[in-house]
Design an enzyme around this catalytic site. Structure first.
Site, PDB file in Angstrom:
ATOM      1  N   SER A   1       0.822  -1.207   0.000  1.00 44.75           N
ATOM      2  CA  SER A   1       0.000   0.000   0.000  1.00 44.75           C
ATOM      3  C   SER A   1       0.858   1.259   0.000  1.00 44.75           C
ATOM      4  O   SER A   1       0.535   2.254  -0.673  1.00 44.75           O
ATOM      5  CB  SER A   1      -0.916  -0.003   1.223  1.00 44.75           C
ATOM      6  OG  SER A   1      -1.744  -1.144   1.239  1.00 44.75           O
ATOM      7  N   ASN A   2       1.968   1.239   0.740  1.00 47.22           N
ATOM      8  CA  ASN A   2       2.831   2.418   0.816  1.00 47.22           C
ATOM      9  C   ASN A   2       3.657   2.627  -0.443  1.00 47.22           C
ATOM     10  O   ASN A   2       4.301   3.663  -0.592  1.00 47.22           O
ATOM     11  CB  ASN A   2       3.745   2.312   2.041  1.00 47.22           C
ATOM     12  CG  ASN A   2       2.978   2.486   3.329  1.00 47.22           C
ATOM     13  OD1 ASN A   2       2.616   3.594   3.706  1.00 47.22           O
ATOM     14  ND2 ASN A   2       2.692   1.374   4.001  1.00 47.22           N
TER      15      ASN A   2
ATOM     16  N   GLY B   1       0.689  -5.784  10.597  1.00 44.21           N
ATOM     17  CA  GLY B   1       0.726  -4.827   9.504  1.00 44.21           C
ATOM     18  C   GLY B   1       0.986  -3.405   9.915  1.00 44.21           C
ATOM     19  O   GLY B   1       0.806  -2.485   9.109  1.00 44.21           O
TER      20      GLY B   1
ATOM     21  N   SER C   1      -3.423  -5.960   8.791  1.00 38.80           N
ATOM     22  CA  SER C   1      -3.250  -4.556   9.150  1.00 38.80           C
ATOM     23  C   SER C   1      -4.432  -3.988   9.908  1.00 38.80           C
ATOM     24  O   SER C   1      -4.513  -2.781  10.127  1.00 38.80           O
ATOM     25  CB  SER C   1      -3.008  -3.718   7.880  1.00 38.80           C
ATOM     26  OG  SER C   1      -1.830  -4.115   7.232  1.00 38.80           O
TER      27      SER C   1
ATOM     28  N   LYS D   1      -0.465 -10.989   6.182  1.00 36.61           N
ATOM     29  CA  LYS D   1      -0.188  -9.668   6.752  1.00 36.61           C
ATOM     30  C   LYS D   1      -1.531  -9.080   7.135  1.00 36.61           C
ATOM     31  O   LYS D   1      -2.388  -8.841   6.272  1.00 36.61           O
ATOM     32  CB  LYS D   1       0.519  -8.755   5.750  1.00 36.61           C
ATOM     33  CG  LYS D   1       0.740  -7.343   6.310  1.00 36.61           C
ATOM     34  CD  LYS D   1       1.086  -6.333   5.244  1.00 36.61           C
ATOM     35  CE  LYS D   1       1.120  -4.929   5.858  1.00 36.61           C
ATOM     36  NZ  LYS D   1       1.265  -3.861   4.828  1.00 36.61           N
TER      37      LYS D   1
ATOM     38  N   VAL E   1       5.279  -6.054   8.979  1.00 30.49           N
ATOM     39  CA  VAL E   1       5.449  -5.228   7.787  1.00 30.49           C
ATOM     40  C   VAL E   1       4.979  -3.839   8.184  1.00 30.49           C
ATOM     41  O   VAL E   1       3.772  -3.593   8.307  1.00 30.49           O
ATOM     42  CB  VAL E   1       4.642  -5.774   6.596  1.00 30.49           C
ATOM     43  CG1 VAL E   1       4.845  -4.887   5.365  1.00 30.49           C
ATOM     44  CG2 VAL E   1       5.038  -7.214   6.291  1.00 30.49           C
TER      45      VAL E   1
END
Length: 333
Positions: free
Chosen positions: A83-84, A228, A204, A202, A245
């Protein structure tokens, strides 16, 4: 020629299954409670930002510069195109080239997780194969969400099973309800954990009870849970998560690796003190200011942040000052 190209493309997933069938069978036979995972995901993974030039083109030279600096930090590996990484804003050829660039710069003893999610199962399979060819060790696959009302447990299990069957590399599930509006159901996670080529998730969402239950319910499988976010990393480790992560690792990689180390050593008081200092900066570069805030903070610590790709916009001067104050108040600047 067109027929030949289509035939070759259609055969690639099948060939991938044959190449990795022996590995998957080995995982199936060796999995037992207390055994070591076939691919250890324990440790910290920064989800890399994608550097852009002033004209919003991918700046591979700046990406390589950031990677050289990250090489001195004891990360377990890196995540490209999470996403980043502004993944939805990159063209397919850019996604593949970013992964190739990261793989060339990354030591072989460090893992490369690559986002390969698309809305359709077929497109996800095709991109996952491309990511494997570009050098990814693991595919990170977020939940399809455009038709979220139709994304039942059965639909999601079918989607991920098809991807897991066809992928030439192990698959990690990715649940990020803040972005997708869809949380991967617990029932789906438990079912998919039994797939020999799906090795983790993962998560989040930040629900520690859910994470602990996932660890508990998948304890008989070759399956690992990754936190996450840096805000709940310590709590995730306390309930059995393997690693994290964490967006903040792009900025404060060494402290997050130190937190990982303290938790593994059982030095919980020191870990708690460090965790407390990371919560506000992490919230600032995730929920509050997002990727523009993360990229701005990177610049203060010697990395290239640069602009985001439109329609993301830069922070205002007041937001920049608030962000800086958050890092300063917690002793990082």
């Amino acid at each position: 020629m067109a027929f030949s190209t289509r035939l070759t493309s259609s055969l690639r997933p099948a060939l991938a299954v044959l190449r990795w069938a022996a590995l998957r069978q080995c995982r199936r036979l060796s999995t037992r409670q207390g055994s070591e995972p076939s691919l250890n995901l324990g440790g910290i993974f920064p989800p890399l930002t994608t550097p852009f030039s002033s004209t919003q083109e991918v700046d591979y030279a700046q990406l390589e510069g950031n990677l050289r600096r990250y090489a001195s930090i004891p990360f377990r590996g890196l995540v490209a195109l999470g996403s980043n990484g502004e993944y939805p804003y990159l063209a397919t050829h850019e996604r593949v080239e970013v992964v190739s660039c990261v793989r060339r710069a990354l030591p072989r003893d460090r893992l490369l997780l690559a986002g390969s999610s698309c809305e359709s199962t077929q497109a996800t399979i095709e991109l996952t194969v491309s990511m494997a060819e570009a050098g990814a060790d693991v595919a990170l696959v977020v939940t399809p969400c455009y038709y979220r009302g139709a994304m039942t447990t059965a639909a999601l299990v079918h989607h991920y099973t098809e991807v897991g069957d066809a992928s030439p590399i192990p698959v990690v599930l990715y649940s990020v309800p803040a972005n997708t509006g869809l949380e991967l159901p617990m029932e789906a996670v438990i079912t998919l954990a039994q797939h020999p080529n799906i090795i983790g998730i993962k998560d989040s969402g930040g629900d520690i009870t859910r994470m602990g239950l996932m660890v508990h319910k998948t304890r008989q499988e070759d399956f690992q849970v990754l936190a996450g976010s840096a805000s709940f990393l310590l709590a995730s480790y306390a309930v059995g998560a393997s690693g994290g992560v964490c967006a903040l690792a792009n900025v404060l990689g060494d402290p997050l690796c130190q937190l990982d180390h303290l938790c593994r050593k059982g030095q919980w008081q020191e870990a708690r003190d460090l965790q407390h200092r990371l919560i506000e900066p992490n919230t600032a570069v995730t929920r509050r200011f997002g990727i523009p805030g993360l990229k701005k903070a990177m610049e203060w610590f010697g990395y290239y942040g640069g602009p985001c790709r439109a329609p993301l916009t830069p922070l205002s001067p007041a937001q920049v000052e608030e962000l800086r104050s958050t890092f300063s108040a917690n002793g990082w600047l």
